[in-house]
Design a protein around this motif. Structure first.
Motif: not given
Length: 230
Positions: A130-134, A159-167, A173-179, A218-225
Motif C-alpha cells: 500500500a501507498i498512502v499520500n498526503v 499521482l495517486t489516481e495514476s499509480l492506483a491504475e498502474e498497480f 494507492v490512496n491519499a488523504v486530503l486534510p484541511s 478493496a480501496i484504491t485510487g481514493a482521495l479521502l477528505p
C-alpha cells in the motif's frame, strides 16, 4: 497493522511523529525517514521495531533508492509507504517568485514520486502492498496565496489516481486530503484561528493507517477528505 513493515517519510515532523507513534501502538515495524538529521534518542529508536534514517533527501532518486534498500535489509521487506514529507508556503502570484513554485513541487510532489519509485519493487512483493499520500483539501479549491502549494498537492491527487491504475491488483494507492492540521507551526501562523476546528494529527494518523492496513484492501485510487470542523 500488526507486523506490517511501514516507511514513514517526513517522520520527524508533527504529523510524521503522530503516524509513527500510532503505527507502533498498532504493532507495525516502522522505518522513519526524514531530510532532517536524526537527533539523539529520536522517537521510538528501538532497533527491533524501528529504523531511523535521518538526512535523506528523497527528492534525490539515488538517495531514495539507498534508503529503501536499507529498509529492506533491516526488516526483510516492505508493506506500506506513507508519503508524509512536504512543506507549505503562502505567496501570491503577482508578488511571488518561481523559486517558491520549484520548492513546493520538490517538497510535496517530487519526494512522493521518488519515494514511490524506490518503494514499488519491494511493495510488489508484499501480499498487501500500500501507498498512502498526503494531499490537501486546499488543492480542490485554492485560495489567495495558495497557488504553488495547491498546485503541488493537486499533483499528489493525480499521482495517486495514476499509480492506483498502474498497480491495480498489486498495490493499493490512496491519499488523504486534510484541511488545516493542528500543528505548532500552523498555530503560530494563524494565532486568531479556532484551533478546535482543525484536524488533530492523531486523527489524521488514524485515517492514514486505515488506508495502509489490510482492512482497506478493496480501496484504491481514493482521495479521502479529512476536514475536522473546517
Amino acid at each position: 497493522m500488526d507486523k506490517r513493515i511501514v516507511v514513514v517519510t517526513g517522520a520527524f515532523g508533527s504529523l510524521g511523529r503522530a503516524v509513527v507513534g500510532r503505527a507502533l501502538e498498532q504493532g507495525a515495524l516502522v522505518a522513519q525517514v526524514d531530510v532532517s538529521e536524526a537527533r539523539l534518542g529520536e522517537q521510538h529508536a528501538d532497533e527491533a521495531r524501528t529504523l531511523v534514517l535521518g538526512g535523506v533527501d528523497l527528492a534525490d532518486a539515488e538517495a531514495a533508492r539507498a534508503a529503501f534498500a536499507r529498509v529492506d535489509s533491516h526488516f526483510g521487506g516492505l508493506d506500506a509507504l506513507l508519503n508524509i514529507a512536504g512543506g507549505f508556503a503562502w505567496q501570491t502570484v503577482a508578488n511571488g517568485d518561481l523559486a517558491t513554485w520549484d520548492r513546493m513541487f520538490a517538497l510535496n510532489l517530487r519526494t512522493a514520486v521518488s519515494a514511490s519509485m524506490a518503494a514499488l519493487p519491494f511493495l510488489e512483493k508484499s501480499a498487501s502492498g500500500a501507498i498512502v499520500n498526503v494531499g490537501a483539501l486546499g488543492a480542490v479549491k485554492a485560495g489567495v496565496g495558495m497557488g504553488a502549494y495547491a498546485a503541488s498537492k493537486a499533483g499528489i491527487a493525480k499521482l495517486t489516481e495514476s499509480l492506483a491504475e498502474e498497480f491495480k491488483g498489486k498495490v493499493t494507492v490512496n491519499a488523504v486530503l486534510p484541511s488545516i492540521i493542528d500543528t505548532p507551526a500552523n498555530r503560530a501562523d494563524m494565532p486568531g484561528a479556532d484551533f478546535g476546528k482543525w484536524v488533530r494529527p492523531e486523527d489524521l494518523a488514524e485515517a492514514i493507517l486505515f488506508l495502509a492496513s489490510k482492512k482497506s484492501r478493496a480501496i484504491t485510487g481514493a482521495l479521502l477528505p479529512v476536514t475536522g470542523g473546517v
